[in-house]
Design a protein around this motif. Structure first.
Motif, PDB file in Angstrom:
ATOM      1  N   SER A 141      -3.448   5.412  -1.647  1.00 24.23           N
ATOM      2  CA  SER A 141      -2.301   4.689  -1.111  1.00 24.23           C
ATOM      3  C   SER A 141      -2.041   5.051   0.341  1.00 24.23           C
ATOM      4  O   SER A 141      -1.648   4.207   1.154  1.00 24.23           O
ATOM      5  N   ARG A 142      -2.223   6.330   0.695  1.00 20.11           N
ATOM      6  CA  ARG A 142      -1.977   6.767   2.062  1.00 20.11           C
ATOM      7  C   ARG A 142      -3.101   6.351   3.005  1.00 20.11           C
ATOM      8  O   ARG A 142      -2.855   6.033   4.180  1.00 20.11           O
ATOM      9  N   ARG A 143      -4.339   6.351   2.492  1.00 21.47           N
ATOM     10  CA  ARG A 143      -5.485   6.085   3.362  1.00 21.47           C
ATOM     11  C   ARG A 143      -5.892   4.620   3.379  1.00 21.47           C
ATOM     12  O   ARG A 143      -6.397   4.127   4.388  1.00 21.47           O
TER      13      ARG A 143
ATOM     14  N   PRO B 200      -3.771   1.711   2.279  1.00 18.76           N
ATOM     15  CA  PRO B 200      -2.580   1.056   1.709  1.00 18.76           C
ATOM     16  C   PRO B 200      -2.789  -0.422   1.412  1.00 18.76           C
ATOM     17  O   PRO B 200      -2.248  -0.937   0.425  1.00 18.76           O
ATOM     18  N   ALA B 201      -3.565  -1.106   2.235  1.00 18.31           N
ATOM     19  CA  ALA B 201      -3.786  -2.531   2.002  1.00 18.31           C
ATOM     20  C   ALA B 201      -4.515  -2.765   0.685  1.00 18.31           C
ATOM     21  O   ALA B 201      -4.223  -3.739  -0.036  1.00 18.31           O
ATOM     22  N   MET B 202      -5.451  -1.882   0.348  1.00 19.15           N
ATOM     23  CA  MET B 202      -6.188  -2.012  -0.898  1.00 19.15           C
ATOM     24  C   MET B 202      -5.265  -1.832  -2.111  1.00 19.15           C
ATOM     25  O   MET B 202      -5.305  -2.618  -3.061  1.00 19.15           O
ATOM     26  N   VAL B 203      -4.427  -0.823  -2.062  1.00 22.38           N
ATOM     27  CA  VAL B 203      -3.513  -0.571  -3.179  1.00 22.38           C
ATOM     28  C   VAL B 203      -2.461  -1.668  -3.267  1.00 22.38           C
ATOM     29  O   VAL B 203      -2.114  -2.141  -4.357  1.00 22.38           O
ATOM     30  N   ARG B 204      -1.971  -2.096  -2.107  1.00 21.79           N
ATOM     31  CA  ARG B 204      -0.998  -3.186  -2.088  1.00 21.79           C
ATOM     32  C   ARG B 204      -1.587  -4.442  -2.741  1.00 21.79           C
ATOM     33  O   ARG B 204      -0.930  -5.111  -3.561  1.00 21.79           O
ATOM     34  N   SER B 205      -2.841  -4.750  -2.418  1.00 19.30           N
ATOM     35  CA  SER B 205      -3.493  -5.929  -2.984  1.00 19.30           C
ATOM     36  C   SER B 205      -3.669  -5.792  -4.494  1.00 19.30           C
ATOM     37  O   SER B 205      -3.444  -6.743  -5.241  1.00 19.30           O
ATOM     38  N   PHE B 206      -4.045  -4.588  -4.940  1.00 17.27           N
ATOM     39  CA  PHE B 206      -4.225  -4.356  -6.377  1.00 17.27           C
ATOM     40  C   PHE B 206      -2.916  -4.553  -7.132  1.00 17.27           C
ATOM     41  O   PHE B 206      -2.877  -5.230  -8.177  1.00 17.27           O
ATOM     42  N   LEU B 207      -1.831  -3.994  -6.616  1.00 15.56           N
ATOM     43  CA  LEU B 207      -0.538  -4.126  -7.291  1.00 15.56           C
ATOM     44  C   LEU B 207      -0.074  -5.580  -7.303  1.00 15.56           C
ATOM     45  O   LEU B 207       0.505  -6.051  -8.293  1.00 15.56           O
ATOM     46  N   ARG B 208      -0.319  -6.287  -6.221  1.00 16.12           N
ATOM     47  CA  ARG B 208       0.077  -7.699  -6.156  1.00 16.12           C
ATOM     48  C   ARG B 208      -0.701  -8.532  -7.166  1.00 16.12           C
ATOM     49  O   ARG B 208      -0.120  -9.354  -7.896  1.00 16.12           O
ATOM     50  N   LYS B 209      -2.022  -8.312  -7.240  1.00 13.65           N
ATOM     51  CA  LYS B 209      -2.840  -9.073  -8.193  1.00 13.65           C
ATOM     52  C   LYS B 209      -2.442  -8.767  -9.634  1.00 13.65           C
ATOM     53  O   LYS B 209      -2.438  -9.661 -10.493  1.00 13.65           O
ATOM     54  N   ASN B 210      -2.096  -7.524  -9.885  1.00 12.81           N
ATOM     55  CA  ASN B 210      -1.685  -7.149 -11.231  1.00 12.81           C
ATOM     56  C   ASN B 210      -0.365  -7.814 -11.600  1.00 12.81           C
ATOM     57  O   ASN B 210      -0.173  -8.268 -12.736  1.00 12.81           O
ATOM     58  N   ALA B 211       0.563  -7.891 -10.633  1.00 14.81           N
ATOM     59  CA  ALA B 211       1.833  -8.568 -10.883  1.00 14.81           C
ATOM     60  C   ALA B 211       1.622 -10.054 -11.147  1.00 14.81           C
ATOM     61  O   ALA B 211       2.234 -10.641 -12.053  1.00 14.81           O
ATOM     62  N   ILE B 212       0.734 -10.690 -10.368  1.00 18.17           N
ATOM     63  CA  ILE B 212       0.426 -12.113 -10.586  1.00 18.17           C
ATOM     64  C   ILE B 212      -0.122 -12.334 -11.988  1.00 18.17           C
ATOM     65  O   ILE B 212       0.243 -13.296 -12.682  1.00 18.17           O
ATOM     66  N   ARG B 213      -0.975 -11.419 -12.430  1.00 14.79           N
ATOM     67  CA  ARG B 213      -1.576 -11.537 -13.768  1.00 14.79           C
ATOM     68  C   ARG B 213      -0.533 -11.431 -14.875  1.00 14.79           C
ATOM     69  O   ARG B 213      -0.634 -12.109 -15.911  1.00 14.79           O
ATOM     70  N   LEU B 214       0.505 -10.628 -14.661  1.00 10.81           N
ATOM     71  CA  LEU B 214       1.482 -10.354 -15.713  1.00 10.81           C
ATOM     72  C   LEU B 214       2.695 -11.272 -15.680  1.00 10.81           C
ATOM     73  O   LEU B 214       3.444 -11.336 -16.651  1.00 10.81           O
ATOM     74  N   LEU B 215       2.891 -11.988 -14.577  1.00  9.82           N
ATOM     75  CA  LEU B 215       4.063 -12.843 -14.433  1.00  9.82           C
ATOM     76  C   LEU B 215       3.714 -14.306 -14.743  1.00  9.82           C
ATOM     77  O   LEU B 215       2.537 -14.675 -14.776  1.00  9.82           O
TER      78      LEU B 215
ATOM     79  N   ARG C  92       8.292  -4.347   1.900  1.00 10.64           N
ATOM     80  CA  ARG C  92       7.985  -4.320   3.333  1.00 10.64           C
ATOM     81  C   ARG C  92       7.248  -3.044   3.729  1.00 10.64           C
ATOM     82  O   ARG C  92       6.655  -2.968   4.793  1.00 10.64           O
ATOM     83  N   TYR C  93       7.302  -2.023   2.869  1.00  7.39           N
ATOM     84  CA  TYR C  93       6.682  -0.738   3.186  1.00  7.39           C
ATOM     85  C   TYR C  93       5.369  -0.590   2.417  1.00  7.39           C
ATOM     86  O   TYR C  93       5.046  -1.403   1.533  1.00  7.39           O
ATOM     87  N   ASN C  94       4.621   0.438   2.730  1.00  4.94           N
ATOM     88  CA  ASN C  94       3.350   0.691   2.055  1.00  4.94           C
ATOM     89  C   ASN C  94       3.563   1.452   0.749  1.00  4.94           C
ATOM     90  O   ASN C  94       4.566   2.159   0.594  1.00  4.94           O
ATOM     91  N   PRO C  95       2.616   1.327  -0.189  1.00  6.89           N
ATOM     92  CA  PRO C  95       2.721   2.086  -1.440  1.00  6.89           C
ATOM     93  C   PRO C  95       2.848   3.580  -1.174  1.00  6.89           C
ATOM     94  O   PRO C  95       2.152   4.147  -0.332  1.00  6.89           O
TER      95      PRO C  95
ATOM     96  N   PHE D 232      -5.569  14.614 -11.534  1.00  6.23           N
ATOM     97  CA  PHE D 232      -6.534  14.072 -10.583  1.00  6.23           C
ATOM     98  C   PHE D 232      -6.366  12.569 -10.392  1.00  6.23           C
ATOM     99  O   PHE D 232      -6.560  12.046  -9.288  1.00  6.23           O
ATOM    100  N   LYS D 233      -5.980  11.873 -11.446  1.00  4.30           N
ATOM    101  CA  LYS D 233      -5.728  10.441 -11.328  1.00  4.30           C
ATOM    102  C   LYS D 233      -4.548  10.180 -10.379  1.00  4.30           C
ATOM    103  O   LYS D 233      -4.612   9.305  -9.502  1.00  4.30           O
ATOM    104  N   THR D 234      -3.467  10.962 -10.547  1.00  2.64           N
ATOM    105  CA  THR D 234      -2.294  10.810  -9.684  1.00  2.64           C
ATOM    106  C   THR D 234      -2.631  11.120  -8.235  1.00  2.64           C
ATOM    107  O   THR D 234      -2.219  10.406  -7.313  1.00  2.64           O
ATOM    108  N   ILE D 235      -3.391  12.209  -8.025  1.00  2.00           N
ATOM    109  CA  ILE D 235      -3.801  12.573  -6.666  1.00  2.00           C
ATOM    110  C   ILE D 235      -4.637  11.463  -6.036  1.00  2.00           C
ATOM    111  O   ILE D 235      -4.443  11.096  -4.871  1.00  2.00           O
ATOM    112  N   ALA D 236      -5.553  10.904  -6.822  1.00  9.46           N
ATOM    113  CA  ALA D 236      -6.435   9.861  -6.303  1.00  9.46           C
ATOM    114  C   ALA D 236      -5.646   8.619  -5.896  1.00  9.46           C
ATOM    115  O   ALA D 236      -5.874   8.043  -4.821  1.00  9.46           O
ATOM    116  N   VAL D 237      -4.691   8.216  -6.751  1.00 11.92           N
ATOM    117  CA  VAL D 237      -3.884   7.033  -6.435  1.00 11.92           C
ATOM    118  C   VAL D 237      -3.039   7.282  -5.196  1.00 11.92           C
ATOM    119  O   VAL D 237      -2.931   6.417  -4.307  1.00 11.92           O
TER     120      VAL D 237
END
Length: 495
Positions: A253-255, A257-272, A285-288, A244-249
């Protein structure tokens, strides 16, 4: 010598092939079966790939079999542990005694009159044949003899070593060397942090960025549930939790995409490291989920960059030099070793040549029924897993459906079943509707999917549970028939 006959013939002794055998022999202990494996060992992908750090890119609660709980603490497992899991499954059930190693299937010919397949194999340079009532392919969908490597200009001038992860030399020494890994997919994301323990420095050279998601390597909740509920129940609960977690993500991502893209970007900033060029190196350049997300257990890729042991270069290759790689920006990356993690080469249904009553079958002219049978091919099932979830989730469902199908044949006194695509308004679609380069290069060689059920290749485990585990077998698309039974020779098991 008479041609040997088995009731069910499975091709491929990897993760899905061993699982298929478990389902078949559990449901039909009196049926004869054999597994033909082209290589000299079982395990498929997990025996073939030997590069540093090779691991699953999904959790073992869903990559593991439904019928055999994963009991190790790590949810993101290394390749040797997964291989041991497959070997133990085969040995405990006696499946390994049914495997014929070094048997490369060349062709499969169906006879309607005899209600059986004649399968031709190459074994140690000699040709042999088997017949079977039911052919079950678990061959995966890529070439085992080599991956995809582009023609890089000047590569012959390079003074170092070039290797592809699919053909990793056992004695490769990269200690103290500058390593460049070309690619940005799952293999590259795995290799880069794994090689930093010995290499002087590792650079991931990518033409364009990929989404990389950090995830804990240990699922603490799964381990607690296993202790509280026991191995089997704890495994089942965790499996559905992760499904269910995989399905939700994926759906998010499909519905959104901007929200998921922002989350992944913020997480990368936090870890780098502070000030890191995140948008240059980790903003695709593409959507999650236009392509598969790459997994970084415990953020190991980001940690390697933070420690200065690894770096990312986003640029185009102009050519190789004697000491490295020259880039479009004018930079030259020094390299003693170049790893071309540039993708796989797809192979449709093991490269087997099919024919039906003497007529050759052109795979692109067939259509996949429920993503597991082909129009016009009787008594035939194949396994292709999900691109947005664990492969074994689909493989288990295909096995369960096959058991139900065989029981329906028995109950009705049928000996043949074939999907027939004669409905109006079904438009052709690619079987693998996925934007990854390795898919786009070869998908035209595969069977087609359709625009509506039952000809769509489903990518939702929850939907497929209803369709394959509980849906009607005799749905009007499958055609069942009875013919005379062929005379068969008793099977002799190896060893």
């Amino acid at each position: 010598m008479p041609t040997e006959h088995v009731d069910v013939l499975i091709v491929g002794a990897g993760l899905s092939g061993v699982g298929a055998a478990h389902h078949i022999q559990s449901a039909f202990p009196d049926r004869t079966y054999a597994i033909l494996e082209a290589r000299d060992a079982l395990g498929g992908t997990w025996d073939l790939f030997r590069y540093p750090g090779v691991r699953s890119d999904s959790d073992m609660q869903t990559l593991g079999y439904r019928f055999r709980p994963w009991t190790q603490d790590k949810a993101i497992a290394d390749g040797p542990s997964i291989l041991d899991y497959i070997r133990d499954t085969a040995a405990d059930a006696g499946i390994d005694r049914h495997i014929r190693y070094g048997h490369q299937v060349v062709s499969a010919a169906w006879s309607t009159e005899d209600s059986q397949w004649t399968v031709t194999v190459d074994h140690a340079g000699e040709t042999a044949q088997l017949t079977t009532n039911f052919l079950y392919l678990c061959t995966g969908y890529y070439h085992y003899d080599g991956g995809h490597t582009p023609a890089f200009p000047g590569i012959e001038e390079f003074g170092g070593e070039v290797v592809h992860p699919q053909q990793w030399p056992a004695d490769l020494d990269y200690a103290g060397k500058d390593v460049v890994v070309i690619g940005s997919g799952a293999t590259a994301v795995t290799l880069v942090p794994a090689m930093t323990d010995q290499a002087r420095h590792v650079t991931m050279l990518q033409r364009s960025p990929t989404y990389v998601a950090a995830q804990p390597g240990v699922d603490k909740l799964a381990n607690r549930l296993r202790k509280l509920l026991g191995d089997r129940l704890g495994y089942t609960v965790t499996r559905w939790k992760n499904v269910f977690k995989t399905i939700a993500v994926y759906q998010l991502s499909r519905r959104r995409p901007a929200m998921v893209r922002s989350f992944l970007r913020k997480n990368a900033i936090r870890l780098l490291p502070p000030g890191y060029e995140v948008d240059k190196h980790f903003k695709p350049r593409y959507n999650p989920w236009d392509q598969r997300l790459c997994l970084s257990p415990d953020g190991d890729l980001f940690a390697a960059i933070r420690r200065g042991r690894a770096s990312v270069a986003t640029d185009e290759i102009v050519g190789f030099t004697r000491t490295g790689i020259r880039l479009r920006s004018g930079t030259e990356l020094p390299a003693d070793l170049v790893v071309t993690a540039t993708g796989l080469r797809l192979l449709a249904l093991g490269g087997i040549r099919f024919s039906v009553d003497g007529r050759p079958v052109q795979l692109p002219e067939t259509m996949a029924y429920k993503g597991l049978m082909l129009s016009g091919l009787p008594n035939f099932v194949f396994t292709i897993g999900y691109t947005n979830a664990s492969w074994t989730l689909k493989a288990d469902l295909v096995s369960e459906y096959t058991v139900r199908l065989l029981r329906h044949l028995d109950d009705g006194g049928y000996d043949q079943v074939v999907p027939v695509q004669d409905g109006p308004g079904v438009e052709e679609r690619p079987l693998l509707d996925f934007a990854a380069g390795y898919v786009q290069r070869s998908v035209h060689e595969f069977p087609r999917a359709g625009s509506r059920r039952p000809w769509q290749l489903g990518m939702s485990y929850a939907n497929d549970v209803l369709l394959l585990r509980h849906g009607r077998i005799d749905d009007g698309t499958l055609r069942f028939s009875r013919t005379r039974k062929p005379a068969t020779e008793p099977v002799s098991e190896p060893g």
